[in-house]
Motif scaffolding. Structure first.
Motif, PDB file in Angstrom:
ATOM      1  N   TYR A  24       0.831  -1.208   0.000  1.00  0.00           N
ATOM      2  CA  TYR A  24       0.000   0.000   0.000  1.00  0.00           C
ATOM      3  C   TYR A  24       0.866   1.259   0.000  1.00  0.00           C
ATOM      4  O   TYR A  24       0.636   2.190  -0.763  1.00  0.00           O
ATOM      5  N   VAL A  25       1.874   1.260   0.865  1.00  0.00           N
ATOM      6  CA  VAL A  25       2.755   2.438   0.962  1.00  0.00           C
ATOM      7  C   VAL A  25       3.470   2.681  -0.360  1.00  0.00           C
ATOM      8  O   VAL A  25       3.525   3.803  -0.875  1.00  0.00           O
ATOM      9  N   LEU A  26       4.026   1.615  -0.963  1.00  0.00           N
ATOM     10  CA  LEU A  26       4.795   1.760  -2.196  1.00  0.00           C
ATOM     11  C   LEU A  26       3.915   2.067  -3.402  1.00  0.00           C
ATOM     12  O   LEU A  26       4.413   2.484  -4.443  1.00  0.00           O
ATOM     13  N   ASN A  67       1.052   4.096  -3.006  1.00  0.00           N
ATOM     14  CA  ASN A  67       0.217   5.274  -2.766  1.00  0.00           C
ATOM     15  C   ASN A  67       0.930   6.450  -2.102  1.00  0.00           C
ATOM     16  O   ASN A  67       0.469   7.584  -2.244  1.00  0.00           O
ATOM     17  N   VAL A  68       2.021   6.217  -1.391  1.00  0.00           N
ATOM     18  CA  VAL A  68       2.656   7.294  -0.625  1.00  0.00           C
ATOM     19  C   VAL A  68       3.871   7.807  -1.399  1.00  0.00           C
ATOM     20  O   VAL A  68       4.961   7.204  -1.363  1.00  0.00           O
ATOM     21  N   ALA A  69       3.689   8.904  -2.106  1.00  0.00           N
ATOM     22  CA  ALA A  69       4.731   9.422  -3.004  1.00  0.00           C
ATOM     23  C   ALA A  69       6.000   9.807  -2.243  1.00  0.00           C
ATOM     24  O   ALA A  69       7.113   9.606  -2.741  1.00  0.00           O
ATOM     25  N   GLU A  70       5.854  10.367  -1.046  1.00  0.00           N
ATOM     26  CA  GLU A  70       7.024  10.811  -0.292  1.00  0.00           C
ATOM     27  C   GLU A  70       7.972   9.657   0.018  1.00  0.00           C
ATOM     28  O   GLU A  70       9.197   9.802  -0.072  1.00  0.00           O
ATOM     29  N   VAL A  71       7.398   8.504   0.388  1.00  0.00           N
ATOM     30  CA  VAL A  71       8.218   7.334   0.707  1.00  0.00           C
ATOM     31  C   VAL A  71       8.894   6.790  -0.552  1.00  0.00           C
ATOM     32  O   VAL A  71      10.094   6.492  -0.564  1.00  0.00           O
ATOM     33  N   VAL A  72       8.110   6.673  -1.627  1.00  0.00           N
ATOM     34  CA  VAL A  72       8.660   6.153  -2.891  1.00  0.00           C
ATOM     35  C   VAL A  72       9.794   7.047  -3.385  1.00  0.00           C
ATOM     36  O   VAL A  72      10.862   6.570  -3.786  1.00  0.00           O
ATOM     37  N   GLU A  73       9.572   8.345  -3.324  1.00  0.00           N
ATOM     38  CA  GLU A  73      10.582   9.283  -3.820  1.00  0.00           C
ATOM     39  C   GLU A  73      11.864   9.194  -2.996  1.00  0.00           C
ATOM     40  O   GLU A  73      12.970   9.254  -3.546  1.00  0.00           O
ATOM     41  N   ARG A  74      11.719   9.031  -1.691  1.00  0.00           N
ATOM     42  CA  ARG A  74      12.896   8.909  -0.834  1.00  0.00           C
ATOM     43  C   ARG A  74      13.691   7.654  -1.189  1.00  0.00           C
ATOM     44  O   ARG A  74      14.921   7.668  -1.276  1.00  0.00           O
ATOM     45  N   ILE A  75      12.988   6.552  -1.400  1.00  0.00           N
ATOM     46  CA  ILE A  75      13.656   5.294  -1.761  1.00  0.00           C
ATOM     47  C   ILE A  75      14.383   5.429  -3.097  1.00  0.00           C
ATOM     48  O   ILE A  75      15.513   4.958  -3.264  1.00  0.00           O
ATOM     49  N   LEU A  76      13.751   6.104  -4.059  1.00  0.00           N
ATOM     50  CA  LEU A  76      14.329   6.204  -5.403  1.00  0.00           C
ATOM     51  C   LEU A  76      15.581   7.076  -5.446  1.00  0.00           C
ATOM     52  O   LEU A  76      16.352   7.003  -6.405  1.00  0.00           O
ATOM     53  N   THR A  77      15.811   7.885  -4.428  1.00  0.00           N
ATOM     54  CA  THR A  77      17.038   8.686  -4.406  1.00  0.00           C
ATOM     55  C   THR A  77      18.280   7.807  -4.249  1.00  0.00           C
ATOM     56  O   THR A  77      19.390   8.260  -4.532  1.00  0.00           O
ATOM     57  N   PHE A  78      18.095   6.553  -3.816  1.00  0.00           N
ATOM     58  CA  PHE A  78      19.221   5.638  -3.644  1.00  0.00           C
ATOM     59  C   PHE A  78      19.416   4.733  -4.853  1.00  0.00           C
ATOM     60  O   PHE A  78      20.260   3.829  -4.829  1.00  0.00           O
ATOM     61  N   VAL A  79      18.650   4.969  -5.910  1.00  0.00           N
ATOM     62  CA  VAL A  79      18.695   4.103  -7.095  1.00  0.00           C
ATOM     63  C   VAL A  79      19.482   4.785  -8.210  1.00  0.00           C
ATOM     64  O   VAL A  79      19.209   5.942  -8.539  1.00  0.00           O
ATOM     65  N   PRO A  80      20.473   4.111  -8.829  1.00  0.00           N
ATOM     66  CA  PRO A  80      21.202   4.706  -9.954  1.00  0.00           C
ATOM     67  C   PRO A  80      20.273   5.061 -11.113  1.00  0.00           C
ATOM     68  O   PRO A  80      19.186   4.489 -11.256  1.00  0.00           O
ATOM     69  N   THR A  81      20.715   5.993 -11.945  1.00  0.00           N
ATOM     70  CA  THR A  81      19.835   6.577 -12.961  1.00  0.00           C
ATOM     71  C   THR A  81      19.309   5.555 -13.956  1.00  0.00           C
ATOM     72  O   THR A  81      18.131   5.581 -14.310  1.00  0.00           O
ATOM     73  N   LYS A  82      20.159   4.648 -14.443  1.00  0.00           N
ATOM     74  CA  LYS A  82      19.673   3.678 -15.435  1.00  0.00           C
ATOM     75  C   LYS A  82      18.569   2.803 -14.860  1.00  0.00           C
ATOM     76  O   LYS A  82      17.584   2.503 -15.529  1.00  0.00           O
ATOM     77  N   SER A  83      18.728   2.377 -13.619  1.00  0.00           N
ATOM     78  CA  SER A  83      17.677   1.592 -12.964  1.00  0.00           C
ATOM     79  C   SER A  83      16.436   2.447 -12.720  1.00  0.00           C
ATOM     80  O   SER A  83      15.301   1.961 -12.807  1.00  0.00           O
ATOM     81  N   LEU A  84      16.659   3.715 -12.424  1.00  0.00           N
ATOM     82  CA  LEU A  84      15.544   4.636 -12.198  1.00  0.00           C
ATOM     83  C   LEU A  84      14.678   4.774 -13.445  1.00  0.00           C
ATOM     84  O   LEU A  84      13.438   4.813 -13.363  1.00  0.00           O
ATOM     85  N   LEU A  85      15.309   4.815 -14.602  1.00  0.00           N
ATOM     86  CA  LEU A  85      14.561   4.918 -15.863  1.00  0.00           C
ATOM     87  C   LEU A  85      13.733   3.657 -16.112  1.00  0.00           C
ATOM     88  O   LEU A  85      12.627   3.736 -16.656  1.00  0.00           O
ATOM     89  N   ARG A  86      14.247   2.516 -15.711  1.00  0.00           N
ATOM     90  CA  ARG A  86      13.477   1.279 -15.865  1.00  0.00           C
ATOM     91  C   ARG A  86      12.311   1.248 -14.880  1.00  0.00           C
ATOM     92  O   ARG A  86      11.198   0.833 -15.229  1.00  0.00           O
ATOM     93  N   ILE A  87      12.578   1.688 -13.658  1.00  0.00           N
ATOM     94  CA  ILE A  87      11.547   1.690 -12.621  1.00  0.00           C
ATOM     95  C   ILE A  87      10.381   2.601 -12.999  1.00  0.00           C
ATOM     96  O   ILE A  87       9.223   2.343 -12.642  1.00  0.00           O
ATOM     97  N   ALA A  88      10.660   3.655 -13.748  1.00  0.00           N
ATOM     98  CA  ALA A  88       9.621   4.631 -14.106  1.00  0.00           C
ATOM     99  C   ALA A  88       8.477   4.019 -14.905  1.00  0.00           C
ATOM    100  O   ALA A  88       7.398   4.616 -15.004  1.00  0.00           O
ATOM    101  N   SER A  89       8.692   2.842 -15.459  1.00  0.00           N
ATOM    102  CA  SER A  89       7.632   2.212 -16.264  1.00  0.00           C
ATOM    103  C   SER A  89       6.691   1.339 -15.435  1.00  0.00           C
ATOM    104  O   SER A  89       5.753   0.759 -15.978  1.00  0.00           O
ATOM    105  N   VAL A  90       6.921   1.253 -14.108  1.00  0.00           N
ATOM    106  CA  VAL A  90       6.100   0.379 -13.265  1.00  0.00           C
ATOM    107  C   VAL A  90       4.672   0.892 -13.152  1.00  0.00           C
ATOM    108  O   VAL A  90       3.701   0.163 -13.365  1.00  0.00           O
TER     109      VAL A  90
END
Length: 387
Positions: A18-20, A22-45
């Motif tokens: 539910y948190v992952l 619906n809660v943008a603040e938590v997701v955004e904080r987690i994504l700051t630890f993800v390298p850019t190439k992985s971040l671009l892949r994650i964006a399609s979820v």
């Protein structure tokens, strides 16, 4: 007990989902630890993750680089091998890349090291394409082939820089798309150079132009000296900081406008209110570690911030270890002593371009006549700050 544990695990998983979701603040904080190439892949979820990923990407404004030295264990240059691994761990989306490799080991489609035909090439014919495919579409890559390399090891700004006048070495500095900073690559040969072309590239009549980094290749060919004057004449009249050197060749961008082996120039123009720069010339009289440190210390007068600042060293192949009585790494060590938290990159080439100059805010300080930009047996040390 087992049923209670299963229920507890299910409940925790449900809460996490539910948190992952619906809660943008938590997701955004987690994504700051993800390298850019992985971040671009994650964006399609999902839409939430896409929006969070976009916001994180906009905050990734720090410069980054990958460097290497030592012989490659494969048929491609060592830089290509390292880049293929390290670019996966970079925390920025590159908009512009400045890459330099040594000419002794490199043999790309646009280059042939005639003096060392007997040496085994570390580079396959498709290596240039392989290197460019590592970066996003639309990323501008300027690739330089030069006799020697100056680099800071990957990982930390405070790592001591290294001079490599021999052996396999290379680096790739990656610039993000930064607000208030406009980096534009340019390429001219004798067929395309003109006042109009210079203006279209933003190199003349551009009030926001701050720094020009240029690299002239095949300049020893007949007509090369005149071509260099065609470039430096108009640029020398500007208030921008001009720095660079004369190199062996370039491997990117492709040279569709001129024939193989023809002379030309590539480079980067840096414009915008956030760009600052300063350079000093270590002339032929600078021949001891103490004198080198004193000359480099003059850059301190510019008071350029350390954060998001790069150092560039453009030296003559005649300097380095032989120039300092067999003492290695003298000028790179002197720079590191004065600027311990600023990474240093550059080359050993066949001529140096630059002078003593400070570009900051809306003023320019220059201690040298603007037409004295070409040098021999010198080193041009440069600081470039990108806000």
């Amino acid at each position: 007990m087992s049923e209670n544990q299963d229920y507890a695990d299910f409940f925790q998983d449900t809460k996490a989902s539910y948190v992952l979701s619906n809660v943008a603040e938590v997701v955004e904080r987690i994504l700051t630890f993800v390298p850019t190439k992985s971040l671009l892949r994650i964006a399609s979820v999902c839409r939430l993750w896409r929006n969070c990923a976009r916001r994180v990407l906009r905050t990734q404004q720090q410069l980054s680089w990958v460097s290497t030295c030592g012989p490659s264990l494969t048929e491609v240059h060592a830089l290509c091998n390292v880049l293929a691994e390290e670019v996966e761990n970079v925390f920025l989306l590159p908009k512009t890349v400045l890459a330099m490799v040594d000419c002794e080991a490199f043999n790309g489609q646009a280059y042939c090291y005639r003096q060392n035909k007997a040496k085994k090439s570390r580079h396959s014919p498709d290596s240039v394409e392989e290197l460019t495919m590592l970066f996003p579409k639309g990323c501008d890559i300027v690739g330089i082939v030069t006799p020697g390399i100056v680099l800071t090891p990957s990982g930390s700004c405070s790592s001591p820089p290294q001079e490599h006048q021999e052996g396999e070495a290379g680096f790739a500095v990656m610039f993000p798309n930064t607000e208030g900073v406009h980096i534009k690559p340019f390429h001219f040969c004798k067929k395309t150079i003109s006042p109009t072309a210079l203006k279209d590239a933003g190199l003349v009549d551009n009030p926001e132009l701050r720094v020009i980094m240029l690299f002239v290749y095949e300049a020893y060919k007949s007509g090369g000296a005149h071509f260099l004057n065609q470039i430096l004449g108009p640029l020398g009249k500007s208030k921008a900081l001009i720095t660079g050197g004369i190199v062996e060749s370039v491997f990117t961008p492709p040279r569709h406008c001129c024939s193989q082996g023809a002379y030309g120039v590539v480079g980067l123009s840096l414009s915008g209110p956030k760009v600052q720069g300063a350079s000093v010339l270590l002339d032929q009289d600078v021949g001891t570690p103490k004198a080198a440190e004193a000359a480099i210390r003059r850059l301190k007068a510019a008071k350029i911030p350390e954060k998001n600042t790069l150092g560039f060293m453009f030296a003559c192949v005649g300097r380095g270890q032989n120039y300092y009585n067999n003492q290695a790494n003298v000028e790179a060590d002197a720079f590191h002593k004065v600027f311990p938290s600023t990474p240093l990159f550059g080359l050993f080439g066949n001529g140096e371009i630059g002078c003593d100059r400070i570009i900051k805010d809306d003023y320019t300080l220059c201690d040298t006549e603007t037409d004295i930009l070409q040098h021999e047996y010198t080193t041009v040390m440069t600081l470039v700050h990108l806000g």
